[in-house]
Enzyme design. Sequence first.
Site, PDB file in Angstrom:
ATOM      1  N   THR A  26      14.800  40.853  27.357  1.00 35.50           N
ATOM      2  CA  THR A  26      15.894  41.512  27.891  1.00 35.50           C
ATOM      3  C   THR A  26      17.086  40.397  27.642  1.00 35.50           C
ATOM      4  O   THR A  26      18.094  41.218  26.802  1.00 35.50           O
ATOM      5  CB  THR A  26      16.048  41.670  29.415  1.00 35.50           C
ATOM      6  OG1 THR A  26      15.233  42.705  29.685  1.00 35.50           O
ATOM      7  CG2 THR A  26      17.461  41.969  29.851  1.00 35.50           C
ATOM      8  N   ASN A  66       8.068  51.580  24.070  1.00 35.16           N
ATOM      9  CA  ASN A  66       7.221  51.104  25.268  1.00 35.16           C
ATOM     10  C   ASN A  66       6.378  52.024  26.061  1.00 35.16           C
ATOM     11  O   ASN A  66       5.521  51.860  26.812  1.00 35.16           O
ATOM     12  CB  ASN A  66       8.263  50.055  26.002  1.00 35.16           C
ATOM     13  CG  ASN A  66       9.246  51.026  26.642  1.00 35.16           C
ATOM     14  OD1 ASN A  66      10.035  51.395  25.764  1.00 35.16           O
ATOM     15  ND2 ASN A  66       9.441  50.850  27.753  1.00 35.16           N
ATOM     16  N   GLN A 125       7.227  45.270  22.178  1.00 32.58           N
ATOM     17  CA  GLN A 125       5.567  46.095  22.098  1.00 32.58           C
ATOM     18  C   GLN A 125       5.052  45.720  20.977  1.00 32.58           C
ATOM     19  O   GLN A 125       3.845  46.319  20.945  1.00 32.58           O
ATOM     20  CB  GLN A 125       5.833  47.450  22.532  1.00 32.58           C
ATOM     21  CG  GLN A 125       6.311  47.511  24.098  1.00 32.58           C
ATOM     22  CD  GLN A 125       5.428  47.043  24.902  1.00 32.58           C
ATOM     23  OE1 GLN A 125       4.362  46.971  24.916  1.00 32.58           O
ATOM     24  NE2 GLN A 125       5.694  47.189  26.290  1.00 32.58           N
ATOM     25  N   SER A 167       8.884  39.167  23.602  1.00 32.98           N
ATOM     26  CA  SER A 167       8.869  38.409  25.121  1.00 32.98           C
ATOM     27  C   SER A 167       7.397  38.023  25.264  1.00 32.98           C
ATOM     28  O   SER A 167       6.413  38.535  24.735  1.00 32.98           O
ATOM     29  CB  SER A 167       9.103  39.566  26.119  1.00 32.98           C
ATOM     30  OG  SER A 167       8.934  39.099  27.620  1.00 32.98           O
ATOM     31  N   ALA A 168       7.529  36.936  25.734  1.00 35.38           N
ATOM     32  CA  ALA A 168       6.128  36.048  25.885  1.00 35.38           C
ATOM     33  C   ALA A 168       4.782  36.752  26.670  1.00 35.38           C
ATOM     34  O   ALA A 168       3.741  36.748  26.557  1.00 35.38           O
ATOM     35  CB  ALA A 168       6.379  34.559  26.490  1.00 35.38           C
ATOM     36  N   CYS A 212      10.035  48.557  33.872  1.00 32.26           N
ATOM     37  CA  CYS A 212      11.585  48.204  34.040  1.00 32.26           C
ATOM     38  C   CYS A 212      12.326  49.384  34.858  1.00 32.26           C
ATOM     39  O   CYS A 212      13.273  49.039  35.189  1.00 32.26           O
ATOM     40  CB  CYS A 212      12.260  47.702  32.578  1.00 32.26           C
ATOM     41  SG  CYS A 212      11.390  46.298  31.916  1.00 32.26           S
TER      42      CYS A 212
END
Length: 384
Positions: free
Chosen positions: A71, A150, A180, A200-201, A326
């Site tokens: 984000t 996603n 993704q 994103s990790a 989300c």
Amino acid sequence: MEVYLDNSATTRCSQRVQEMVLRTMDTGYGNPSSLHKKGIEAETYVKNAASKIARTLKVSEREILFTSGGTESNNLALIGAAMANRRAGRRLITTQTEHASVLNVMSFLEESGFEVIYLPVDKDGVVLLDALREAVNEETILVSVMQVNNEIGAIQPVEQAAAAVHEKNPKALFHTDAVQSYGKMQIRPKKMGIDLLSVSAHKIHGPKGAGFLYVKDTAKIKPQILGGGQQSGMRSGTFNVPGIAGMGEAAAEAYEDFETKIEHLYSLKERFLAQAAKIEGIIVNGKTGRDSAPHIVNIAVSGVRSEVLLHALEDHGVYVSAGSACSSNKRTASHTLQAIHLDQQLLDSAVRFSFCADTSLADIDYAAAKLAETVPVLRRYARR
């Protein structure tokens, strides 16, 4: 039996990542900005993570900016690029099926005086390249197209899209949300024409609260977090050393034995789809072949509300999601499913199954069996 099939929402940290995070908390606890030995030790963890990540993308370590996750990476890319380049134009372009962290930012930028074009997609969720070419003009400063959706796993033609954008306006920046796709696809930003890329990790068995933004060395963006000037002033704040080190380890691990892992994911997907096809009233949303993401299956179950099915499967130890994590707590219809023109009666009946390399064929068989067992029962209750 417990079967976790919500890996697109988050993944379990791998053993190697857990060990790395604990090591940094125990011995690498210094502030990387400090000049003493403990600071240098912590800084080494950060530099090593940048090196590991850069190698997976074939880019320079200097082009990796650490953030708190996908984000923030999307916010920094979009707002940063728009503000830095607004003198060159005010047109921004994206698709109707982007993640909320892109669409909500675009809405904010519209309110700030920018023009935003939302491109349509086809029935499988793939962006229409002709519409993109038509939308790009001399006022266009930024285009954002996610690589893998996603919710339904649609793979966007990112390389062709970037080429189309740069052909019509070489000065426009091209951003892709790769949250993704990173770890599931080989990504070469420089070869593919990607100027900005978000990751994103926790989608790749890394820790939550960590991510990165690839920023091509020639791309111009404006910082959004100001403070002590860390990361060359592009993203101030004390480094999250455990998160960054864990993410670096997760990135390296994701691309080890890569082809074997992807083949395994596709075999899981194909097995699940074959068994789901035997259940009456199941509609698969999006493509199902090797031209779709290997780890995501989205199905609509006619006559059964997604939330009801989700909890019924949970009772059997099977964990799935009703759309994006989300936004799954909101009672609004999926914008992605609306964009692909899914029948109105099925919008509230979609469930996402998402796999990882640790998912087994036995997991798939169990989940499919419980789905086949549960759906007819729920339909009977729904008719009463």
